[in-house]
Scaffold this motif. Structure first.
Motif, PDB file in Angstrom:
ATOM      1  N   TYR A 174      -3.853  -1.371  -5.028  1.00 17.56           N
ATOM      2  CA  TYR A 174      -4.806  -0.274  -5.248  1.00 17.56           C
ATOM      3  C   TYR A 174      -4.913   0.229  -6.683  1.00 17.56           C
ATOM      4  O   TYR A 174      -6.003   0.479  -7.170  1.00 17.56           O
TER       5      TYR A 174
ATOM      6  N   ARG B 181     -10.896   3.014  -2.149  1.00 22.69           N
ATOM      7  CA  ARG B 181     -10.114   3.106  -0.923  1.00 22.69           C
ATOM      8  C   ARG B 181      -9.996   1.734  -0.243  1.00 22.69           C
ATOM      9  O   ARG B 181     -10.947   0.966  -0.201  1.00 22.69           O
ATOM     10  N   GLY B 182      -8.820   1.481   0.286  1.00 24.10           N
ATOM     11  CA  GLY B 182      -8.560   0.176   0.903  1.00 24.10           C
ATOM     12  C   GLY B 182      -8.314  -0.921  -0.132  1.00 24.10           C
ATOM     13  O   GLY B 182      -8.257  -2.106   0.194  1.00 24.10           O
ATOM     14  N   GLY B 183      -8.124  -0.519  -1.402  1.00 24.86           N
ATOM     15  CA  GLY B 183      -8.108  -1.486  -2.504  1.00 24.86           C
ATOM     16  C   GLY B 183      -6.890  -2.385  -2.599  1.00 24.86           C
ATOM     17  O   GLY B 183      -6.883  -3.316  -3.409  1.00 24.86           O
ATOM     18  N   SER B 184      -5.866  -2.148  -1.782  1.00 26.05           N
ATOM     19  CA  SER B 184      -4.688  -3.027  -1.890  1.00 26.05           C
ATOM     20  C   SER B 184      -5.006  -4.467  -1.483  1.00 26.05           C
ATOM     21  O   SER B 184      -4.397  -5.410  -1.997  1.00 26.05           O
ATOM     22  N   ASP B 185      -5.967  -4.633  -0.581  1.00 24.01           N
ATOM     23  CA  ASP B 185      -6.408  -6.002  -0.222  1.00 24.01           C
ATOM     24  C   ASP B 185      -6.961  -6.687  -1.469  1.00 24.01           C
ATOM     25  O   ASP B 185      -6.718  -7.875  -1.719  1.00 24.01           O
TER      26      ASP B 185
ATOM     27  N   SER C  45       0.859  -1.188   0.000  1.00 19.76           N
ATOM     28  CA  SER C  45       0.000   0.000   0.000  1.00 19.76           C
ATOM     29  C   SER C  45       0.888   1.228   0.000  1.00 19.76           C
ATOM     30  O   SER C  45       2.106   1.126   0.132  1.00 19.76           O
ATOM     31  N   ALA C  46       0.242   2.379  -0.058  1.00 18.20           N
ATOM     32  CA  ALA C  46       0.965   3.638   0.134  1.00 18.20           C
ATOM     33  C   ALA C  46       1.312   3.776   1.617  1.00 18.20           C
ATOM     34  O   ALA C  46       0.639   3.197   2.473  1.00 18.20           O
TER      35      ALA C  46
ATOM     36  N   THR D 139      -2.411   8.427   0.996  1.00 19.62           N
ATOM     37  CA  THR D 139      -3.577   8.492   0.095  1.00 19.62           C
ATOM     38  C   THR D 139      -4.562   9.568   0.569  1.00 19.62           C
ATOM     39  O   THR D 139      -5.130  10.284  -0.253  1.00 19.62           O
TER      40      THR D 139
ATOM     41  N   GLU E 294       1.194   4.520  -3.979  1.00 17.52           N
ATOM     42  CA  GLU E 294       1.687   3.139  -4.117  1.00 17.52           C
ATOM     43  C   GLU E 294       2.920   3.095  -5.011  1.00 17.52           C
ATOM     44  O   GLU E 294       3.815   2.270  -4.815  1.00 17.52           O
TER      45      GLU E 294
HETATM   46  N1  ASP Z   1      -3.590   3.427  -0.278  1.00 15.64           N
HETATM   47  C1  ASP Z   1      -4.958   3.103  -0.565  1.00 15.64           C
HETATM   48  C2  ASP Z   1      -5.869   3.684   0.507  1.00 15.64           C
HETATM   49  O1  ASP Z   1      -5.392   4.282   1.446  1.00 15.64           O
HETATM   50  C3  ASP Z   1      -5.186   1.634  -0.714  1.00 15.64           C
HETATM   51  C4  ASP Z   1      -4.919   0.788   0.515  1.00 15.64           C
HETATM   52  O2  ASP Z   1      -4.231   1.222   1.449  1.00 15.64           O
HETATM   53  O3  ASP Z   1      -5.396  -0.347   0.556  1.00 15.64           O
HETATM   54  O4  ASP Z   1      -7.056   3.591   0.367  1.00 15.64           O
END
Ligand code: ASP
Ligand code: ADP
Ligand code: MG
Length: 436
Positions: free
Chosen positions: A181, A195-199, A35-36, A41, A119
């Motif tokens: 992401y 958002r949260g897309g690295s999962d 992730s970042a 982000t 990222e």
């Molecule tokens: N960096 C992105 C976010 O903060 C993706 C992630 O962290 O999963 O939403």
């Protein structure tokens, strides 16, 4: 081949980045998704908003603040001047690009370019760090293999077709690093998985290469039985089925991106949720099997709007619900919860982009009432029809809270309640005390 994803806090500082090698075994062939750096982000979202509103001065100030953080990070990350210089070039390039956008016509397309820089920065800086300490790794550009179609749905076959040759080009290499992401859309533009897309990236790569296991490394020891940000004394759940994990993620358990379970589920790839701060902790294992006879966890999803359509035409009529659902289909708005009586139907949505148009069309069927600021509370466990007493225990725990909707029996593992967001904290705490 395993896929390991590290979230924002896990790469949140130079010290944390260095500690990743306590977890990553460079001798094992694997893909590491980063992730970042935490907070990045959010800052990029603000920078994009400043540009979108035409406030270039604010954008430039925000860029400077963020760049300063990265200047500090590289000083702590690299020991040798040569690598510090490389790190400096990396951040100059990405922050130069952010500043340069002030000269362009700024639209949502450029906004997505802004959001992608987090990222790109974390992975490139980490790759340079690995070089400095003599660990060989290959940086795979996610933009070359991660793609969404015209409905914003990721394309697993595309990932397989484009990622496999990239891996095959490095037969002797063990460690691959890539960005979470970010992706390209059907126009070939830079886009993201929300958002949260690295999962989601990790699970999609896992599906694309039919990985043996996907590990999501984060800042907590697995999926807890309630939201630890709101309720004290929550505990990790050792084992969840894909369906249970998907319900919890979709209904608000922030530890997992809402859609991230599906690709792994489709190809039966085990997913482990693990804690970077406590790597020995067992965490949560998500597979096809489910532990029976238990209420497992509670999650809450805010920002819900309830819509009630009351119509005498519904009485003894067939085809009524179909026409109601077709309205939502036309506006590509998905429905979360539904309850019906003979003369009314209530349903919930979280995307209100087309709410005005939807209401107008629904009003041709009957009276329409809207309740905003609602929260879905989702209780997940083994609620099979042969079980008794569980639903009563749930309702008993919230007997002092006004309930707008109750949904039970839709699946074997979920009972959902719709309440005013105002009552959420009390509902979560009371359920926790009564159920666990
Ligand atoms: N960096 C992105 C976010 O903060 C993706 C992630 O962290 O999963 O939403
Ligand atoms: P990352 O940056 O590693 O992706 P996130 O912040 O997205 O991490 O997800 C981890 C956070 O999710 C935890 O710190 C925790 O506060 C929150 N969270 C919310 N609900 C749950 C839950 N049921 N179990 C575990 N963590 C949860
Ligand atoms: Mg996350």
């Amino acid at each position: 081949m395993k896929v390991l994803k590290f979230g924002g806090t896990s790469v949140g500082s130079a010290e944390r980045m260095k500690k990743l090698l306590d977890i990553i075994d460079p001798a094992e062939r694997q893909i590491v998704v980063l992730s970042a750096v935490s907070g990045t982000t959010n800052s990029l979202v603000e920078i994009g908003q400043a540009y979108l509103s035409g406030d270039k001065k604010k954008a430039s100030e925000l860029i400077k603040i963020l760049k300063d953080k990265y200047e500090d990070l590289i000083k702590a990350l690299y020991a040798k001047p040569q690598y510090l210089e490389q790190g400096k070039e990396v951040i100059d390039y990405h922050f130069g690009l952010l500043s340069q956008l002030a000269n362009d016509h700024f639209t949502t397309i450029e906004d997505k370019v802004v959001l992608a820089q987090g990222e790109l920065l974390s992975t490139t800086l980490y790759h340079v760090y690995l070089k400095e300490i003599g660990v060989t790794s290959v940086l795979l550009p996610a933009l070359d293999f991660m793609r969404i179609d015209e409905d914003n749905e990721p394309m697993v076959d595309y990932i397989t077709d484009h990622l496999t040759p990239l891996l095959e080009a490095h037969p002797g290499n063990k460690l691959f690093i890539t960005q979470g992401y970010i992706c390209r859309n059907s126009f070939g533009e830079i886009d993201n998985l929300r958002r949260g897309g690295s999962d989601y990236t990790a699970s999609l790569i896992g599906a694309g290469i039919r990985s043996e296991e996907v590990q999501i490394w984060t800042d907590i020891d697995g999926m807890h039985n309630n939201d630890p940000r709101i309720v004290k004394g929550t505990t990790p759940i050792a084992q969840l089925s894909f369906d249970e994990a998907a319900e919890l993620a979709y209904f608000g358990a922030k530890i997992l991106h809402p859609q991230s379970v599906f690709p792994a589920q489709k190809y039966r790839i085990p997913v482990r949720l693990l804690n970077t701060m406590d790597p020995k902790a067992p965490g949560t294992l998500i597979t096809n099997t489910s532990e029976k006879d238990r209420i497992k966890s509670i999650a809450a999803k805010d920002g819900i709007t309830a819509i009630k359509i009351q119509s005498s035409r519904m009485l003894l009529a067939y085809g009524f619900l179909r026409r109601v659902f077709e309205v939502f289909e036309r506006y590509k708005t998905s429905i979360d919860m539904i309850t019906t009586s003979e003369v009314a139907v209530s349903l919930t949505i979280d995307d209100t982009l087309y709410l005005g148009d939807i209401i107008k069309e629904l009003e041709t069927f009957g009276t329409v009432d809207i309740d905003k600021n609602q929260t879905i509370i989702c209780v997940v466990g083994d609620f099979g029809a042969e079980k008794h007493g569980y639903a009563a225990r749930v309702l008993e725990a919230v007997k002092h809270i006004p309930l707008r909707m109750i949904s039970y029996g839709g699946s074997e593992n979920n009972l959902s309640l719709l309440i005013a967001t105002y009552d959420k904290t009390e509902a979560l705490r009371s359920l926790h005390n009564r159920l666990f």
